[in-house]
Design a protein around this motif. Structure first.
Motif, PDB file in Angstrom:
ATOM      1  N   ASN A  13      -9.933  -5.582  -7.321  1.00 32.59           N
ATOM      2  CA  ASN A  13      -9.014  -6.777  -6.320  1.00 32.59           C
ATOM      3  C   ASN A  13      -9.299  -6.431  -4.640  1.00 32.59           C
ATOM      4  O   ASN A  13      -9.864  -5.394  -4.514  1.00 32.59           O
ATOM      5  CB  ASN A  13      -7.681  -6.672  -6.983  1.00 32.59           C
ATOM      6  CG  ASN A  13      -7.501  -7.129  -8.548  1.00 32.59           C
ATOM      7  OD1 ASN A  13      -8.127  -8.151  -8.937  1.00 32.59           O
ATOM      8  ND2 ASN A  13      -7.019  -6.338  -9.262  1.00 32.59           N
ATOM      9  N   SER A  14      -8.656  -7.033  -4.228  1.00 33.20           N
ATOM     10  CA  SER A  14      -8.582  -7.164  -2.719  1.00 33.20           C
ATOM     11  C   SER A  14      -8.065  -5.867  -2.210  1.00 33.20           C
ATOM     12  O   SER A  14      -6.554  -5.600  -2.432  1.00 33.20           O
ATOM     13  CB  SER A  14      -8.079  -8.379  -1.806  1.00 33.20           C
ATOM     14  OG  SER A  14      -7.711  -7.997  -0.601  1.00 33.20           O
ATOM     15  N   PRO A  15      -8.590  -4.913  -1.508  1.00 30.89           N
ATOM     16  CA  PRO A  15      -7.904  -3.662  -1.165  1.00 30.89           C
ATOM     17  C   PRO A  15      -6.947  -4.043   0.095  1.00 30.89           C
ATOM     18  O   PRO A  15      -5.744  -3.557   0.059  1.00 30.89           O
ATOM     19  CB  PRO A  15      -9.054  -2.826  -0.493  1.00 30.89           C
ATOM     20  CG  PRO A  15     -10.391  -3.306  -1.090  1.00 30.89           C
ATOM     21  CD  PRO A  15      -9.962  -4.926  -1.492  1.00 30.89           C
ATOM     22  N   LYS A  16      -7.132  -4.904   0.885  1.00 25.93           N
ATOM     23  CA  LYS A  16      -6.466  -5.355   1.817  1.00 25.93           C
ATOM     24  C   LYS A  16      -4.914  -5.979   1.419  1.00 25.93           C
ATOM     25  O   LYS A  16      -4.138  -5.809   1.729  1.00 25.93           O
ATOM     26  CB  LYS A  16      -7.255  -6.457   2.803  1.00 25.93           C
ATOM     27  CG  LYS A  16      -6.361  -6.761   3.987  1.00 25.93           C
ATOM     28  CD  LYS A  16      -6.444  -5.456   4.930  1.00 25.93           C
ATOM     29  CE  LYS A  16      -5.693  -5.540   6.270  1.00 25.93           C
ATOM     30  NZ  LYS A  16      -5.811  -4.567   7.145  1.00 25.93           N
ATOM     31  N   ALA A  17      -5.184  -6.821   0.149  1.00 28.91           N
ATOM     32  CA  ALA A  17      -4.013  -7.572  -0.368  1.00 28.91           C
ATOM     33  C   ALA A  17      -3.165  -6.371  -1.076  1.00 28.91           C
ATOM     34  O   ALA A  17      -2.150  -6.509  -1.228  1.00 28.91           O
ATOM     35  CB  ALA A  17      -4.409  -8.707  -1.293  1.00 28.91           C
ATOM     36  N   ILE A  18      -3.966  -5.259  -1.791  1.00 16.99           N
ATOM     37  CA  ILE A  18      -3.006  -4.482  -2.292  1.00 16.99           C
ATOM     38  C   ILE A  18      -2.347  -3.550  -1.402  1.00 16.99           C
ATOM     39  O   ILE A  18      -1.051  -3.218  -1.520  1.00 16.99           O
ATOM     40  CB  ILE A  18      -4.077  -3.546  -3.166  1.00 16.99           C
ATOM     41  CG1 ILE A  18      -4.743  -4.372  -4.450  1.00 16.99           C
ATOM     42  CG2 ILE A  18      -3.517  -2.354  -3.705  1.00 16.99           C
ATOM     43  CD1 ILE A  18      -5.723  -3.433  -5.113  1.00 16.99           C
ATOM     44  N   SER A  19      -2.860  -3.237  -0.215  1.00 17.07           N
ATOM     45  CA  SER A  19      -2.221  -2.574   0.599  1.00 17.07           C
ATOM     46  C   SER A  19      -1.027  -3.135   1.367  1.00 17.07           C
ATOM     47  O   SER A  19       0.087  -2.498   1.413  1.00 17.07           O
ATOM     48  CB  SER A  19      -3.208  -2.226   1.952  1.00 17.07           C
ATOM     49  OG  SER A  19      -2.333  -1.551   2.867  1.00 17.07           O
ATOM     50  N   ASN A  20      -1.285  -4.416   1.395  1.00 16.43           N
ATOM     51  CA  ASN A  20       0.006  -5.318   1.996  1.00 16.43           C
ATOM     52  C   ASN A  20       1.169  -5.401   1.034  1.00 16.43           C
ATOM     53  O   ASN A  20       2.307  -5.539   1.254  1.00 16.43           O
ATOM     54  CB  ASN A  20      -0.526  -6.792   2.418  1.00 16.43           C
ATOM     55  CG  ASN A  20      -1.388  -6.929   3.607  1.00 16.43           C
ATOM     56  OD1 ASN A  20      -1.466  -5.845   4.268  1.00 16.43           O
ATOM     57  ND2 ASN A  20      -2.010  -7.835   3.731  1.00 16.43           N
ATOM     58  N   ALA A  21       0.590  -5.479  -0.469  1.00 14.59           N
ATOM     59  CA  ALA A  21       1.690  -5.444  -1.312  1.00 14.59           C
ATOM     60  C   ALA A  21       2.444  -4.303  -1.583  1.00 14.59           C
ATOM     61  O   ALA A  21       3.828  -4.096  -1.636  1.00 14.59           O
ATOM     62  CB  ALA A  21       0.967  -5.754  -2.884  1.00 14.59           C
ATOM     63  N   ILE A  22       1.715  -3.100  -1.270  1.00 18.25           N
ATOM     64  CA  ILE A  22       2.389  -1.852  -1.422  1.00 18.25           C
ATOM     65  C   ILE A  22       3.596  -1.636  -0.492  1.00 18.25           C
ATOM     66  O   ILE A  22       4.745  -1.217  -0.480  1.00 18.25           O
ATOM     67  CB  ILE A  22       1.486  -0.606  -1.257  1.00 18.25           C
ATOM     68  CG1 ILE A  22       0.626  -0.545  -2.569  1.00 18.25           C
ATOM     69  CG2 ILE A  22       1.965   0.711  -0.895  1.00 18.25           C
ATOM     70  CD1 ILE A  22      -0.557   0.459  -2.461  1.00 18.25           C
ATOM     71  N   LYS A  23       3.155  -2.179   0.762  1.00 16.60           N
ATOM     72  CA  LYS A  23       4.129  -2.263   1.880  1.00 16.60           C
ATOM     73  C   LYS A  23       5.272  -3.219   1.620  1.00 16.60           C
ATOM     74  O   LYS A  23       6.378  -2.785   1.751  1.00 16.60           O
ATOM     75  CB  LYS A  23       3.555  -2.890   3.263  1.00 16.60           C
ATOM     76  CG  LYS A  23       2.503  -2.101   4.110  1.00 16.60           C
ATOM     77  CD  LYS A  23       1.617  -2.756   4.972  1.00 16.60           C
ATOM     78  CE  LYS A  23       0.763  -1.731   5.549  1.00 16.60           C
ATOM     79  NZ  LYS A  23      -0.087  -2.733   6.771  1.00 16.60           N
ATOM     80  N   ALA A  24       5.144  -4.225   0.894  1.00 20.29           N
ATOM     81  CA  ALA A  24       6.292  -5.093   0.783  1.00 20.29           C
ATOM     82  C   ALA A  24       7.278  -4.425  -0.344  1.00 20.29           C
ATOM     83  O   ALA A  24       8.306  -4.516  -0.431  1.00 20.29           O
ATOM     84  CB  ALA A  24       5.689  -6.455   0.217  1.00 20.29           C
ATOM     85  N   ILE A  25       6.463  -3.842  -1.388  1.00 21.72           N
ATOM     86  CA  ILE A  25       7.310  -3.198  -2.538  1.00 21.72           C
ATOM     87  C   ILE A  25       8.060  -2.148  -1.954  1.00 21.72           C
ATOM     88  O   ILE A  25       9.462  -1.841  -2.223  1.00 21.72           O
ATOM     89  CB  ILE A  25       6.271  -2.863  -3.718  1.00 21.72           C
ATOM     90  CG1 ILE A  25       5.846  -3.986  -4.278  1.00 21.72           C
ATOM     91  CG2 ILE A  25       7.147  -2.042  -4.798  1.00 21.72           C
ATOM     92  CD1 ILE A  25       4.563  -3.589  -5.217  1.00 21.72           C
TER      93      ILE A  25
END
Length: 260
Positions: A203-215
């Protein structure tokens, strides 16, 4: 970089960090915390690294606690400084990394060891793992985020019980309570972590990073998790990964994410 207390290895876009103090059951001291901090920062800065797996040497212990002899004679102010520095330099750092961190909990994870595992994004435990926060038996409390992250993971009542009794729980109870994601045989522990890592790598590393920030925002005082989700969702539209992901979907091919 050469380390005295940890080992690092990069393979197939995964960074393996191993705490290597077997005679001390991988207990955390100031030097080890500093080395771990640097290793995590280096992993985050390396665009080739998509997942970090953290574990301890041997089959007895992930991390059996903090090195008590280092702080046995500390003053009140020195104690506060020890806790604050640990939060900043390692435990909060790990939690806020954009690169997913998987803790491979092999054996005892006590005190600072459990706090370190809880700061990781995902936890996988071997069947022989034992977890606990025994600090009150020494007349002190967990000081590296344990009182907060444990309550977030298992609930207030269970957290108070674990801390107040200073007792240990086994891997199955930890799984049942939501403290760990998976339990597996000792011999299959790293294999299970690699299985999860390989699923993440698709999956997208950038999207995962953004998701971690949101969580994470949902658990941070003064932050609104829903607002952070809106911001990070919008930010995703400006990334190369979003363009690649949507193009690949429409073209019916596998995406080639760059983490940009």
């Amino acid at each position: 970089m050469a380390y005295n207390n940890i080992q690092t290895e990069s393979k197939d876009n995964i960074l393996y960090i191993t705490i290597n103090r077997p005679k001390q059951l991988n207990a955390l001291n100031r030097e080890t915390i500093g080395e771990l901090s640097q290793a995590f920062k280096d992993g985050e800065a390396n665009s080739d690294i998509q997942v970090i797996i953290l574990t301890g040497t041997g089959e007895k212990a992930f991390v059996a606690g903090a090195d008590i002899k280092e702080f046995a004679n500390y003053s009140v102010e020195e104690g506060k400084s020890l806790s604050a520095d640990g939060h900043k330099n390692l435990f909060d750092l790990v939690e806020s990394l954009g690169t997913p961190v998987i803790a491979a909990v092999n054996g005892f994870a006590l005190g600072g060891g459990l706090e370190l595992a809880m700061s990781c994004h995902i936890r996988v435990a071997s069947e022989n793992a034992k977890m606990g926060l025994p600090e009150v038996s020494l007349g002190v409390i967990p000081g590296y985020g344990g009182t907060q992250r444990l309550a977030q993971l298992v609930g207030k009542g269970k957290a108070i019980e674990m801390v107040a009794t200073a007792g240990m729980i086994n891997a199955e109870d930890a799984h049942h309570w939501g403290l760990v994601n998976h339990v597996t045989f000792q011999s299959e522990l790293l294999e299970k972590c690699q299985e999860i890592a390989n699923a993440i790598k698709k999956n997208s590393p950038k999207a995962i990073s953004n998701a971690i920030k949101a969580i994470n925002a949902g658990f941070e005082e003064g932050k609104n998790g829903f607002e952070e989700e809106i911001n990070q969702f919008g930010n995703s539209f400006g990334t190369a990964d979003f363009k690649e992901g949507t193009s690949a979907f429409l073209e019916k091919r596998k995406p080639n994410f760059k983490g940009e």
